[in-house]
Every structure is written in C-alpha cells, then in structure tokens.
Design a protein around this motif. Structure first.
Motif, mmCIF file in Angstrom:
data_model
loop_
_atom_site.group_PDB
_atom_site.id
_atom_site.type_symbol
_atom_site.label_atom_id
_atom_site.label_comp_id
_atom_site.label_asym_id
_atom_site.label_seq_id
_atom_site.Cartn_x
_atom_site.Cartn_y
_atom_site.Cartn_z
ATOM 1 N N GLY A 48 26.638 -32.304 5.772
ATOM 2 C CA GLY A 48 27.281 -31.139 6.367
ATOM 3 C C GLY A 48 28.446 -30.673 5.495
ATOM 4 O O GLY A 48 29.203 -31.499 4.981
ATOM 5 N N THR A 49 28.588 -29.373 5.345
ATOM 6 C CA THR A 49 29.609 -28.806 4.464
ATOM 7 C C THR A 49 30.254 -27.605 5.124
ATOM 8 O O THR A 49 29.549 -26.727 5.642
ATOM 9 C CB THR A 49 28.988 -28.347 3.132
ATOM 10 O OG1 THR A 49 28.214 -29.409 2.564
ATOM 11 C CG2 THR A 49 30.066 -27.915 2.152
ATOM 12 N N GLU A 50 31.584 -27.549 5.101
ATOM 13 C CA GLU A 50 32.267 -26.341 5.559
ATOM 14 C C GLU A 50 32.062 -25.242 4.524
ATOM 15 O O GLU A 50 32.142 -25.481 3.316
ATOM 16 C CB GLU A 50 33.748 -26.598 5.778
ATOM 17 C CG GLU A 50 34.031 -27.420 7.024
ATOM 18 C CD GLU A 50 35.500 -27.370 7.429
ATOM 19 O OE1 GLU A 50 36.354 -27.158 6.540
ATOM 20 O OE2 GLU A 50 35.770 -27.535 8.631
ATOM 21 N N ARG A 95 35.193 -19.233 8.337
ATOM 22 C CA ARG A 95 34.878 -20.611 7.973
ATOM 23 C C ARG A 95 33.726 -21.102 8.841
ATOM 24 O O ARG A 95 33.869 -21.337 10.035
ATOM 25 C CB ARG A 95 36.089 -21.530 8.152
ATOM 26 C CG ARG A 95 35.781 -23.013 7.878
ATOM 27 C CD ARG A 95 37.034 -23.806 7.596
ATOM 28 N NE ARG A 95 37.628 -23.359 6.324
ATOM 29 C CZ ARG A 95 38.823 -23.794 5.885
ATOM 30 N NH1 ARG A 95 39.529 -24.628 6.609
ATOM 31 N NH2 ARG A 95 39.286 -23.366 4.721
ATOM 32 N N TYR A 122 29.814 -23.536 8.783
ATOM 33 C CA TYR A 122 29.398 -24.925 8.538
ATOM 34 C C TYR A 122 27.898 -24.932 8.279
ATOM 35 O O TYR A 122 27.130 -24.292 9.006
ATOM 36 C CB TYR A 122 29.735 -25.778 9.762
ATOM 37 C CG TYR A 122 29.306 -27.225 9.674
ATOM 38 C CD1 TYR A 122 30.058 -28.158 8.960
ATOM 39 C CD2 TYR A 122 28.157 -27.669 10.335
ATOM 40 C CE1 TYR A 122 29.680 -29.488 8.898
ATOM 41 C CE2 TYR A 122 27.768 -29.003 10.276
ATOM 42 C CZ TYR A 122 28.533 -29.912 9.563
ATOM 43 O OH TYR A 122 28.152 -31.241 9.504
ATOM 44 N N VAL A 151 34.076 -22.271 16.038
ATOM 45 C CA VAL A 151 33.308 -23.332 15.368
ATOM 46 C C VAL A 151 34.055 -24.651 15.551
ATOM 47 O O VAL A 151 35.043 -24.929 14.878
ATOM 48 C CB VAL A 151 33.122 -23.019 13.864
ATOM 49 C CG1 VAL A 151 32.328 -24.145 13.197
ATOM 50 C CG2 VAL A 151 32.405 -21.694 13.675
ATOM 51 N N ASP A 155 33.524 -29.077 16.841
ATOM 52 C CA ASP A 155 32.585 -30.183 16.659
ATOM 53 C C ASP A 155 31.319 -29.991 17.486
ATOM 54 O O ASP A 155 30.244 -30.437 17.075
ATOM 55 C CB ASP A 155 33.248 -31.511 17.035
ATOM 56 C CG ASP A 155 34.061 -32.110 15.899
ATOM 57 O OD1 ASP A 155 34.035 -31.545 14.784
ATOM 58 O OD2 ASP A 155 34.713 -33.146 16.111
ATOM 59 N N ARG A 169 29.183 -27.892 15.263
ATOM 60 C CA ARG A 169 28.744 -28.656 14.098
ATOM 61 C C ARG A 169 27.707 -29.710 14.482
ATOM 62 O O ARG A 169 26.737 -29.953 13.741
ATOM 63 C CB ARG A 169 29.954 -29.287 13.405
ATOM 64 C CG ARG A 169 30.837 -28.275 12.679
ATOM 65 C CD ARG A 169 31.968 -28.934 11.931
ATOM 66 N NE ARG A 169 33.076 -29.250 12.814
ATOM 67 C CZ ARG A 169 34.128 -28.453 13.030
ATOM 68 N NH1 ARG A 169 34.200 -27.278 12.428
ATOM 69 N NH2 ARG A 169 35.101 -28.820 13.852
ATOM 70 N N CYS A 219 24.358 -28.185 14.698
ATOM 71 C CA CYS A 219 23.827 -27.948 13.352
ATOM 72 C C CYS A 219 23.255 -29.230 12.773
ATOM 73 O O CYS A 219 22.153 -29.238 12.195
ATOM 74 C CB CYS A 219 24.928 -27.405 12.442
ATOM 75 S SG CYS A 219 25.427 -25.711 12.775
ATOM 76 N N ASP A 220 23.985 -30.333 12.913
ATOM 77 C CA ASP A 220 23.489 -31.618 12.416
ATOM 78 C C ASP A 220 22.191 -32.005 13.121
ATOM 79 O O ASP A 220 21.274 -32.562 12.507
ATOM 80 C CB ASP A 220 24.534 -32.710 12.634
ATOM 81 C CG ASP A 220 25.751 -32.562 11.736
ATOM 82 O OD1 ASP A 220 25.742 -31.689 10.842
ATOM 83 O OD2 ASP A 220 26.718 -33.330 11.925
ATOM 84 N N ASP A 243 30.889 -18.058 11.797
ATOM 85 C CA ASP A 243 32.214 -17.952 12.409
ATOM 86 C C ASP A 243 32.413 -16.494 12.836
ATOM 87 O O ASP A 243 32.539 -15.613 12.001
ATOM 88 C CB ASP A 243 33.280 -18.374 11.391
ATOM 89 C CG ASP A 243 34.696 -18.241 11.907
ATOM 90 O OD1 ASP A 243 34.867 -17.947 13.111
ATOM 91 O OD2 ASP A 243 35.623 -18.441 11.110
#
Length: 256
Positions: A23-25, A36, A38, A61, A63, A66, A69-70, A83
């Motif tokens: 995972g990358t911002e 911003r 993710y 955005v 956790d 995120r 997304c994961d 965002d």
C-alpha cells in the motif's frame, strides 16, 4: 500495514496472497488543489489488473478506507482510494456533516473531484483501463453514483449504504456502468421513499443494468466496524457486512 483490531478482523476475512499486498500513499493535484489518496496492489501482480476506485465516507481517507483497498488487493484488484476532501481536510465526527454537506450542495465541484481521483487512478501502469469499477461507503456510496452519472467509463459501481438521490430528467441515461446498490432496511438516512424514487428514475432508463439489495434490520454504516450509534440510526451489522461484500465480489466476477 496493520490496523486496529476491528478493522484487521474484517480485512483478514480475505486471505493474504503470496507475497502480500503493498500500500502506498499517493499525492496528486487537480484544479489547483492537493489531494492524498492511497493505492493498494498485490505485491506479486503480473500485468495490468482490474482496478477499483474506492471513495471514502464523510471522515475522508482513513484507515477504514485503506483497509478496504487492502482487502480488494488481496482479491487481486488494484484499489485506489480517491481523496474527495483535499489533502489537508480530515474532518472530525463533529465537522464531517458540514464538510460532506458542502459538496452535496455543490455537485459540480463534487463530481470534478471524483473525476480527478478517477483520472489519477488511470495513470497507474498496473491499471487495466478496460476493467474499471468504483465502490463507496456512506458519503462515498453517494459519490460513486454521482461519478456514474457523469458517464465515466466504468464497468461496475457498488454503493454501500450510500444516500440515494435522483438527477435531472434523462440524466440516468448517461450511466455506462452496471449498478449495485446495497442498503439497510432500517437506515434512516436512506428511507424507503428515496429508494423508490431512485428505482423509478432508473426504470425510465431501460438501458442501465441495475439492482438494489436491502438488508433487513441493517442501519446506516452497516459495514463500518466501529459504528455504534443506534440511537442515531447507525450501527455495524456483521451479517449485512459479510453479505454485501460477497454480493460485490459476485457482481465484479460478472462485470469485470
């Protein structure tokens, strides 16, 4: 990344693939504003992947976004969290209604920011531009339906307990995506009248492929593990969360 217990429990419903997920911002700019997001992808990804735009709830955005997304990356998708609030805006619970409400009242800006996030996702080389979807939660559920109304080249759109609104006469005909709307049977934010009006609008656009699923007993925010305000009509519902996620997976298997 590791999440607090309630979020990690939901994430771990999907087994981690060999090599895991990265995972990358992602910082991006559009219309003079900074954002911003993710991006999550399976580490061992080989070739372009079907991609899912993920739109956050009214807290921005976080956790929770995120983690979803994961979770999608564990299924083999490239998942990009757009965002919609801009990089410096992460409202508190007390501020969130005002921040989201400003966009509800300014659909042109709302749609422009959604389109900017969508276009940023398309810049990633890992994204297969022929297999694109969008999902969203609460405010994000409303958002992805707005994005669909722009005629964005999406194959599938899923709204989790998002607000349902109608548009100008004939606008629904612009929708190119198949739609899956997942709503709670006891959600005061999305009353039966809104569901009925939304369905009537889509019935007038017979070329649009859509379905609405209602989960009995489920309140607003039924997929949010930390939601616990039944006095305000919002509470986590594990059964509805599991069923709605499975419905999304089946829908993507057909549409993507």
């Amino acid at each position: 990344m590791a999440y607090e217990s309630a979020l990690q429990t939901v994430l771990d419903r999907e087994p981690e693939p060999p090599g895991g997920v990265v995972g990358t911002e992602i910082d991006y700019e559009a219309g003079g504003e900074r954002y911003r997001g993710y991006l999550a992808v399976p580490t061992a990804a080989d070739g372009p992947l079907p991609a899912v735009l993920v739109v956050h709830d009214w807290l921005g955005v976080t956790d929770a976004t995120r983690m979803r997304c994961d979770m999608l990356a564990r299924l083999g998708y490239a998942a990009f969290a757009a965002d919609v609030f801009t990089a410096d805006v992460r409202p508190s619970e007390a501020e969130a209604a005002g921040v989201a409400g400003a966009l509800y009242g300014d659909p042109a800006t709302w749609r422009a920011r959604l389109s900017a996030g969508f276009e940023r996702m398309l810049e990633e080389s890992v994204v297969d531009r022929n297999r694109l979807a969008a999902i969203g939660y609460c405010f994000g559920g409303s958002s992805v339906l707005q994005l669909a109304r722009t005629g964005a080249p999406l194959s599938a759109v899923v709204s989790f307990h998002g607000g349902l609104s109608t548009g100008p006469e004939g606008e629904a005909a612009r929708i190119r995506a198949k739609l899956l709307v997942l709503t709670g049977g006891n959600d005061p934010v999305v009353p039966d009248g809104d569901v009925h009006a939304f369905q009537e609008e889509l019935r007038a656009a017979p070329e649009v492929d859509w379905q609405v699923v209602t989960y009995s007993g489920a309140m607003h925010a039924f997929t949010v593990p930390t939601a616990n305000a039944p006095e305000h009509g919002a509470a986590y519902d594990e059964r509805a969360d599991r069923r709605s996620w499975t419905a999304m997976k089946d829908f993507f298997a057909e549409a993507l």
